[in-house]
Scaffold this motif. Structure first.
Motif, short mmCIF file in Angstrom:
data_model
loop_
_atom_site.label_atom_id
_atom_site.label_comp_id
_atom_site.label_asym_id
_atom_site.label_seq_id
_atom_site.Cartn_x
_atom_site.Cartn_y
_atom_site.Cartn_z
N LEU A 62 0.84 -1.20 0.00
CA LEU A 62 0.00 0.00 0.00
C LEU A 62 0.87 1.24 0.00
O LEU A 62 1.94 1.24 0.61
CB LEU A 62 -0.87 0.04 1.27
CG LEU A 62 -1.79 -1.13 1.55
CD1 LEU A 62 -2.37 -1.01 2.95
CD2 LEU A 62 -2.89 -1.17 0.51
N ASP A 63 0.39 2.28 -0.63
CA ASP A 63 1.07 3.56 -0.49
C ASP A 63 0.23 4.45 0.43
O ASP A 63 -0.90 4.10 0.78
CB ASP A 63 1.35 4.22 -1.84
CG ASP A 63 0.09 4.47 -2.66
OD1 ASP A 63 -1.02 4.54 -2.08
OD2 ASP A 63 0.21 4.60 -3.88
N LYS A 64 0.79 5.58 0.82
CA LYS A 64 0.08 6.45 1.77
C LYS A 64 -1.23 6.94 1.21
O LYS A 64 -2.21 7.09 1.94
CB LYS A 64 0.99 7.63 2.17
CG LYS A 64 2.11 7.21 3.09
CD LYS A 64 2.96 8.38 3.54
CE LYS A 64 4.08 7.88 4.43
NZ LYS A 64 4.91 8.97 4.94
N ALA A 65 -1.31 7.19 -0.09
CA ALA A 65 -2.56 7.67 -0.69
C ALA A 65 -3.65 6.62 -0.57
O ALA A 65 -4.80 6.95 -0.24
CB ALA A 65 -2.33 8.03 -2.16
N LYS A 66 -3.34 5.35 -0.80
CA LYS A 66 -4.34 4.28 -0.67
C LYS A 66 -4.77 4.16 0.79
O LYS A 66 -5.95 4.01 1.09
CB LYS A 66 -3.75 2.96 -1.16
CG LYS A 66 -4.67 1.77 -1.02
CD LYS A 66 -5.76 1.75 -2.05
CE LYS A 66 -6.57 0.46 -1.98
NZ LYS A 66 -7.67 0.43 -2.91
#
Length: 112
Positions: A79-83
């Motif tokens: 996961l990235d921070k945006a997700k």
């Protein structure tokens, strides 16, 4: 009695760092949500955001998404921070009931 290398105390999991696949620290595991009937860990609750633990939100992440990385000494999620910022979450003071609609919402968000 010898402990298996395949088990870990929840005390050691809570507080563990969580990273994305790029190596960015996303937060730490605040809690584990365990299925009462099967005994299996269903979600790791990630503490993310805020400053020095103040104003942080809790993000339940399906346990199967976490992989322990010995080189980083923490768990890695795809996961990235945006997700993560758009994910189901709650304040520490308002833990939701993990009923069927809520768990379905979490699982649907992560495509499970």
């Amino acid at each position: 009695m010898a402990m298996s290398a395949n088990v870990i105390s929840s005390d050691r999991v809570e507080g563990s760092a969580v990273y994305n696949t790029a190596g960015d620290k996303l937060g730490t595991i605040d809690d584990l949500m365990i299925d009462k009937l099967s005994g299996q860990v269903r979600y790791a609750v990630l503490e993310f955001g805020g400053f020095l633990g103040m104003g942080t939100d809790r993000y339940p992440i399906p346990w199967g998404m976490l992989n322990y990385d010995t080189s980083q000494g923490g768990y890695v999620v795809p996961l990235d921070k945006a997700k993560l910022e758009g994910a189901p979450r709650y304040a520490d003071s308002s833990v939701p009931e993990y009923d069927d609609p809520y768990t379905m919402r979490i699982n649907n968000y992560y495509g499970l």
